[in-house]
Write an enzyme that holds these catalytic residues in place. Structure first.
Site, PDB file in Angstrom:
ATOM      1  N   CYS A   2       0.873  -1.171   0.000  1.00  0.00           N
ATOM      2  CA  CYS A   2       0.000   0.000   0.000  1.00  0.00           C
ATOM      3  C   CYS A   2       0.911   1.222   0.000  1.00  0.00           C
ATOM      4  O   CYS A   2       2.091   1.115   0.308  1.00  0.00           O
ATOM      5  CB  CYS A   2      -0.845   0.033   1.267  1.00  0.00           C
ATOM      6  SG  CYS A   2      -1.784  -1.474   1.528  1.00  0.00           S
ATOM      7  N   ARG A  27       1.949   1.142  -6.071  1.00  0.00           N
ATOM      8  CA  ARG A  27       2.195   0.264  -4.921  1.00  0.00           C
ATOM      9  C   ARG A  27       0.953  -0.516  -4.497  1.00  0.00           C
ATOM     10  O   ARG A  27       1.035  -1.446  -3.701  1.00  0.00           O
ATOM     11  CB  ARG A  27       2.667   1.103  -3.730  1.00  0.00           C
ATOM     12  CG  ARG A  27       3.975   1.797  -3.948  1.00  0.00           C
ATOM     13  CD  ARG A  27       4.308   2.638  -2.745  1.00  0.00           C
ATOM     14  NE  ARG A  27       4.576   1.813  -1.590  1.00  0.00           N
ATOM     15  CZ  ARG A  27       5.769   1.399  -1.230  1.00  0.00           C
ATOM     16  NH1 ARG A  27       6.814   1.735  -1.939  1.00  0.00           N
ATOM     17  NH2 ARG A  27       5.938   0.646  -0.159  1.00  0.00           N
ATOM     18  N   TRP A  74      -3.842  -2.085  -1.214  1.00  0.00           N
ATOM     19  CA  TRP A  74      -3.793  -3.380  -1.890  1.00  0.00           C
ATOM     20  C   TRP A  74      -4.265  -4.369  -0.847  1.00  0.00           C
ATOM     21  O   TRP A  74      -3.571  -4.642   0.136  1.00  0.00           O
ATOM     22  CB  TRP A  74      -2.373  -3.687  -2.351  1.00  0.00           C
ATOM     23  CG  TRP A  74      -2.257  -4.966  -3.102  1.00  0.00           C
ATOM     24  CD1 TRP A  74      -2.484  -5.162  -4.435  1.00  0.00           C
ATOM     25  CD2 TRP A  74      -1.871  -6.241  -2.575  1.00  0.00           C
ATOM     26  NE1 TRP A  74      -2.278  -6.480  -4.759  1.00  0.00           N
ATOM     27  CE2 TRP A  74      -1.901  -7.171  -3.643  1.00  0.00           C
ATOM     28  CE3 TRP A  74      -1.523  -6.707  -1.314  1.00  0.00           C
ATOM     29  CZ2 TRP A  74      -1.583  -8.514  -3.488  1.00  0.00           C
ATOM     30  CZ3 TRP A  74      -1.204  -8.043  -1.150  1.00  0.00           C
ATOM     31  CH2 TRP A  74      -1.236  -8.936  -2.239  1.00  0.00           C
ATOM     32  N   ASN A 100       0.553   0.234   6.126  1.00  0.00           N
ATOM     33  CA  ASN A 100       1.068  -0.677   5.098  1.00  0.00           C
ATOM     34  C   ASN A 100       1.720  -1.849   5.816  1.00  0.00           C
ATOM     35  O   ASN A 100       2.536  -1.637   6.711  1.00  0.00           O
ATOM     36  CB  ASN A 100       2.100   0.060   4.232  1.00  0.00           C
ATOM     37  CG  ASN A 100       2.775  -0.866   3.239  1.00  0.00           C
ATOM     38  OD1 ASN A 100       2.167  -1.826   2.757  1.00  0.00           O
ATOM     39  ND2 ASN A 100       4.034  -0.594   2.943  1.00  0.00           N
ATOM     40  N   GLY A 101       1.347  -3.078   5.438  1.00  0.00           N
ATOM     41  CA  GLY A 101       1.937  -4.253   6.084  1.00  0.00           C
ATOM     42  C   GLY A 101       0.854  -5.178   6.608  1.00  0.00           C
ATOM     43  O   GLY A 101      -0.298  -5.103   6.172  1.00  0.00           O
ATOM     44  N   GLU A 461      10.269 -15.777 -18.134  1.00  0.00           N
ATOM     45  CA  GLU A 461       9.989 -14.343 -18.009  1.00  0.00           C
ATOM     46  C   GLU A 461       8.861 -13.932 -18.972  1.00  0.00           C
ATOM     47  O   GLU A 461       7.968 -13.165 -18.600  1.00  0.00           O
ATOM     48  CB  GLU A 461      11.273 -13.534 -18.266  1.00  0.00           C
ATOM     49  CG  GLU A 461      11.124 -12.025 -18.309  1.00  0.00           C
ATOM     50  CD  GLU A 461      10.546 -11.409 -17.033  1.00  0.00           C
ATOM     51  OE1 GLU A 461      10.439 -12.090 -16.012  1.00  0.00           O
ATOM     52  OE2 GLU A 461      10.164 -10.226 -17.104  1.00  0.00           O
ATOM     53  N   LYS A 465       5.204 -12.282 -18.009  1.00  0.00           N
ATOM     54  CA  LYS A 465       4.668 -11.035 -18.573  1.00  0.00           C
ATOM     55  C   LYS A 465       3.268 -11.273 -19.154  1.00  0.00           C
ATOM     56  O   LYS A 465       2.376 -10.463 -18.995  1.00  0.00           O
ATOM     57  CB  LYS A 465       5.567 -10.469 -19.682  1.00  0.00           C
ATOM     58  CG  LYS A 465       6.900  -9.917 -19.263  1.00  0.00           C
ATOM     59  CD  LYS A 465       6.850  -8.638 -18.460  1.00  0.00           C
ATOM     60  CE  LYS A 465       6.868  -8.893 -16.991  1.00  0.00           C
ATOM     61  NZ  LYS A 465       8.149  -8.932 -16.321  1.00  0.00           N
ATOM     62  N   GLU A 468       0.718 -11.801 -16.311  1.00  0.00           N
ATOM     63  CA  GLU A 468       0.538 -10.592 -15.511  1.00  0.00           C
ATOM     64  C   GLU A 468      -0.216  -9.500 -16.271  1.00  0.00           C
ATOM     65  O   GLU A 468      -1.107  -8.852 -15.730  1.00  0.00           O
ATOM     66  CB  GLU A 468       1.953 -10.116 -15.145  1.00  0.00           C
ATOM     67  CG  GLU A 468       2.048  -9.001 -14.171  1.00  0.00           C
ATOM     68  CD  GLU A 468       3.515  -8.671 -13.869  1.00  0.00           C
ATOM     69  OE1 GLU A 468       4.401  -8.953 -14.716  1.00  0.00           O
ATOM     70  OE2 GLU A 468       3.770  -8.119 -12.795  1.00  0.00           O
ATOM     71  N   HIS A 484       8.835 -35.028 -22.383  1.00  0.00           N
ATOM     72  CA  HIS A 484       8.605 -35.649 -21.076  1.00  0.00           C
ATOM     73  C   HIS A 484       7.237 -35.263 -20.505  1.00  0.00           C
ATOM     74  O   HIS A 484       7.009 -35.418 -19.307  1.00  0.00           O
ATOM     75  CB  HIS A 484       9.718 -35.247 -20.101  1.00  0.00           C
ATOM     76  CG  HIS A 484      11.069 -35.700 -20.552  1.00  0.00           C
ATOM     77  ND1 HIS A 484      11.448 -37.022 -20.541  1.00  0.00           N
ATOM     78  CD2 HIS A 484      12.113 -35.009 -21.072  1.00  0.00           C
ATOM     79  CE1 HIS A 484      12.686 -37.124 -21.014  1.00  0.00           C
ATOM     80  NE2 HIS A 484      13.100 -35.913 -21.356  1.00  0.00           N
ATOM     81  N   LYS A 580       3.174  -3.344  -7.337  1.00  0.00           N
ATOM     82  CA  LYS A 580       4.559  -3.280  -7.812  1.00  0.00           C
ATOM     83  C   LYS A 580       5.532  -3.884  -6.813  1.00  0.00           C
ATOM     84  O   LYS A 580       6.430  -4.632  -7.167  1.00  0.00           O
ATOM     85  CB  LYS A 580       4.899  -1.816  -8.069  1.00  0.00           C
ATOM     86  CG  LYS A 580       6.309  -1.582  -8.569  1.00  0.00           C
ATOM     87  CD  LYS A 580       6.419  -1.889 -10.031  1.00  0.00           C
ATOM     88  CE  LYS A 580       7.798  -1.692 -10.587  1.00  0.00           C
ATOM     89  NZ  LYS A 580       8.006  -2.550 -11.777  1.00  0.00           N
TER      90      LYS A 580
HETATM   91  O1  M6R Z   1      11.152  -5.375  -6.779  1.00  0.00           O
HETATM   92  P1  M6R Z   1      11.537  -6.793  -7.027  1.00  0.00           P
HETATM   93  O2  M6R Z   1      12.419  -6.973  -8.195  1.00  0.00           O
HETATM   94  O3  M6R Z   1      12.105  -7.463  -5.797  1.00  0.00           O
HETATM   95  O4  M6R Z   1      10.166  -7.522  -7.341  1.00  0.00           O
HETATM   96  C1  M6R Z   1      10.098  -8.902  -7.520  1.00  0.00           C
HETATM   97  C2  M6R Z   1       8.806  -9.321  -8.146  1.00  0.00           C
HETATM   98  O5  M6R Z   1       7.729  -9.021  -7.317  1.00  0.00           O
HETATM   99  C3  M6R Z   1       8.592  -8.662  -9.518  1.00  0.00           C
HETATM  100  O6  M6R Z   1       9.643  -8.935 -10.383  1.00  0.00           O
HETATM  101  C4  M6R Z   1       7.287  -9.162 -10.162  1.00  0.00           C
HETATM  102  O7  M6R Z   1       7.386 -10.506 -10.467  1.00  0.00           O
HETATM  103  C5  M6R Z   1       7.005  -8.305 -11.397  1.00  0.00           C
HETATM  104  N1  M6R Z   1       5.744  -7.625 -11.260  1.00  0.00           N
HETATM  105  C6  M6R Z   1       7.008  -9.091 -12.663  1.00  0.00           C
HETATM  106  O8  M6R Z   1       6.779  -8.284 -13.767  1.00  0.00           O
END
Ligand code: M6R
Length: 585
Positions: A2, A27, A74, A100-101, A461, A465, A468, A484, A580
């Site tokens: 948050c 955030r 969040w 936050n937390g 990766e 993407k 997400e 396999h 984020k």
């Molecule tokens: O800030 P960080 O690199 O530690 O974040 C790690 C992951 O949360 C971050 O890479 C997440 O997987 C991304 N949203 C992917 O696009």
């Protein structure tokens, strides 16, 4: 997860708070709220939605008062509802809190407070903070903050406004930063919350409490002992967080990569030497990260083994409590993180540090918690990344990893590194094939990405993407594993993306492509070499050094995910359910 902000100064608080929340919205972005203090009373306005939408509906920025707190949420405890949005008030409306937390012992605290006659308005864990502050308020704000912090278990940063117009904040395992402006103070979870107003910051440490009262700042610990922290000048340029001519931050950040990889490669001689020395002399090397940063860790492991003859073990940060439970004291843990605040990564680092390991960090936010506890850190120098999906921070991490590897192998990659920027520019400029593929794929439900060796992390990766941003089932598979099991999934409506540059993996991956095509799936090749087996070919530039292909392979995948998000009317900057910076476990 948050964002929290507090302001006390000479200007009207509400418009400033709304502006700050907009800047930190990445955030967490399911609800918004603000409380201001004016004329002896505290007013709260809050609701679900994004900052501009909630502000429009509730006219938050028109609230009176020069003191206030704000929050974007969040959700963790309690659904996304107006009542669960922060700020939360105590029973007498004399205190309001943003948090936050996660408060781990909130259930027992809530029970205790309910028995004592407190009434709760929300389902959140956060609301207990407001009621605890009310309970302990008899001896003033200072005592209320100390006693409340002593009762809380879990991880938190919170800011409260009190009925006398004081604002106070506390942090434990979540970031909280004070912005010192000429005409007031900010208390924020992120420097972006106040960078527009001041670049002077005080970084609170774990277990710090701060009070802004009568325009003066006081910082002390949970025992009440005063602590002094220096005022730091924050370097980032504010212009970097604007979208400029781009429709979305994500698109801007994808396009910026031609510059950011160059910046990431430039490092201070002394710091990178220290970093490399510690790495080269470690008895054991572990590399950790989460999500995209973990994919960088996989590539780092490959580079270290191939060029520096250093064997490293990669550990997903969320698994570190098991994988790093017992390591030798003369180990090095390399942590990779864009934000420097990811809770899982912080846990890995603390675990390794407690066993005597040295911590090396690759990070983008150099003012972050991870940067503060590492033995040496290198910055990816990408500037703020606002889109929730990691794009430029990933290629920045790769560019830096190549730079570190080059040092360790005494310049064996130096000449080839010069070709990055041009290659990236070429990939970004040739979007037509990606657009065509996106058009074909816009209604598909299953995408598989296959790659061998250093291309396998890019398959992972790319799949991340696509999940997400485009909310589509996507899976990265090591190409050799096809027979396999995954081959059973190949049929007419599946799309398979082959990461297949012309390097030693090419022939085997082409064979896989034939096997897949024979089962009726559509095959997309990302390669510098055309082949008849591809139904669609996304061309990437030919590179002299095959280990650098990941950096040009991933960009078409980022663009594809972005285009598919648009086709689905999804907001690429703010994917549903995500934030984020994952600062909770
Ligand atoms: O800030 P960080 O690199 O530690 O974040 C790690 C992951 O949360 C971050 O890479 C997440 O997987 C991304 N949203 C992917 O696009």
């Amino acid at each position: 997860m948050c964002s929290i902000i507090g302001y006390k100064g000479k200007n009207f608080a509400a418009p400033i708070l709304v502006d700050s929340l907009k800047k930190m919205e990445y955030r967490g972005y399911d609800s918004v709220g603000v409380a201001t203090f004016d004329n002896g009373g505290i007013m709260v306005r809050k609701g679900t939605g994004k900052v501009l939408e909630v502000n429009k509906n509730l006219a938050i920025s028109e609230m009176a008062g020069k003191i206030g707190i704000g929050h974007t949420r969040w959700a963790t405890h309690g659904g996304v509802t107006d009542k669960n949005a922060h700020p939360h008030s105590a029973c007498k409306n004399n205190i309001a809190v943003v948090h936050n937390g996660i408060i781990e012992n909130y259930k027992e605290l809530k029970e205790e407070l309910t028995v004592a006659g407190h009434t709760f308005a929300s389902e959140t864990d956060s609301e207990v903070i407001a009621h605890l502050l009310e309970v302990h308020h008899g001896k003033g704000v200072r005592d209320a903050m100390i006693q409340t912090c002593k009762r809380l278990k879990g991880n938190y940063a919170f800011v409260a406004v009190f009925q006398d117009g004081t604002i106070a904040g506390a942090r434990y395992e979540e970031p909280l930063i004070i912005g010192v402006a000429n005409d007031g103070y900010f208390i924020s979870s992120d420097v972006l919350g106040f960078l527009q107003y001041t670049d002077k910051a005080v970084f609170l440490e774990n277990g710090d409490i701060c009070i802004v009262d009568n325009s003066k700042l006081e910082v002390f610990n949970f025992e009440g002992t005063p602590v002094a922290h220096p005022i730091t000048q924050v370097a980032w340029e504010l212009g970097d967080i604007e979208k400029g001519k781009y429709a979305h931050h994500t698109l801007k950040e994808i396009n910026e990569q031609k510059i950011t990889v160059v910046h990431a490669g430039r490092q201070d001689e002394e710091i990178i030497s220290k970093f490399c020395d510690l790495l080269a002399n470690a008895k054991s090397v572990y590399i950790t990260g989460s999500g995209t940063s973990y994919h960088s860790a996989l590539i780092f492991k490959y580079m270290l083994a191939k060029f520096a003859k250093i064997r490293a073990e990669t550990v997903m940060s969320s698994e570190s409590q098991y994988a790093l439970a017992s390591i030798e004291g003369d180990s090095v843990l390399v942590a990779i993180s864009q934000s420097g605040e990811t809770a899982d990564v912080l846990d890995s680092v603390k675990l390794a540090k407690n066993q005597g390991a040295k911590i090396l960090l690759i990070v983008n936010v150099t003012t972050s918690s991870l940067a503060r506890i590492s033995d040496a850190f290198l910055s990816t120098n990408c500037g703020p990344e606002i889109g929730v999906a990691a794009t430029k921070s990933f290629t920045g991490q790769l560019a830096l990893i190549y730079n570190i590897t080059d040092r360790l192998c005494k310049g064996c990659l130096a000449t080839a590194r010069a070709e990055f920027a041009v290659a990236i520019e070429n990939v970004i400029a040739s979007q037509a094939s990606v657009m065509r593929v996106a058009e074909q794929m816009k209604d598909c439900t299953d995408i598989y990405l296959l790659g061998r060796s250093i291309h396998y992390p890019i398959a992972l990766e790319g799949a991340l993407k696509l999940k997400e941003l485009a909310y589509v089932h996507a899976e990265g598979i090591a190409a050799g594993e096809l027979k396999h099991g995954p081959l059973a999934l190949m049929e007419k409506n599946t799309f398979v993306i082959m990461l297949n540059p012309h390097d030693p993996t090419f022939g085997d991956t082409i064979s896989n492509a034939h096997e897949i095509k024979a089962r009726g799936a559509t095959v997309i090749g990302i390669s510098d070499r055309k082949d008849d087996v591809y139904d669609h070919w996304i061309e990437i530039p030919q590179l002299k050094e095959e280990s650098f292909y990941p950096i040009v392979e991933v960009i078409p995948l980022q663009m594809l995910a972005y285009q598919l998000a648009l086709a689905k009317n999804a907001d690429p900057d703010y994917p549903r359910n995500l934030a984020k910076s994952v600062t909770v476990r």
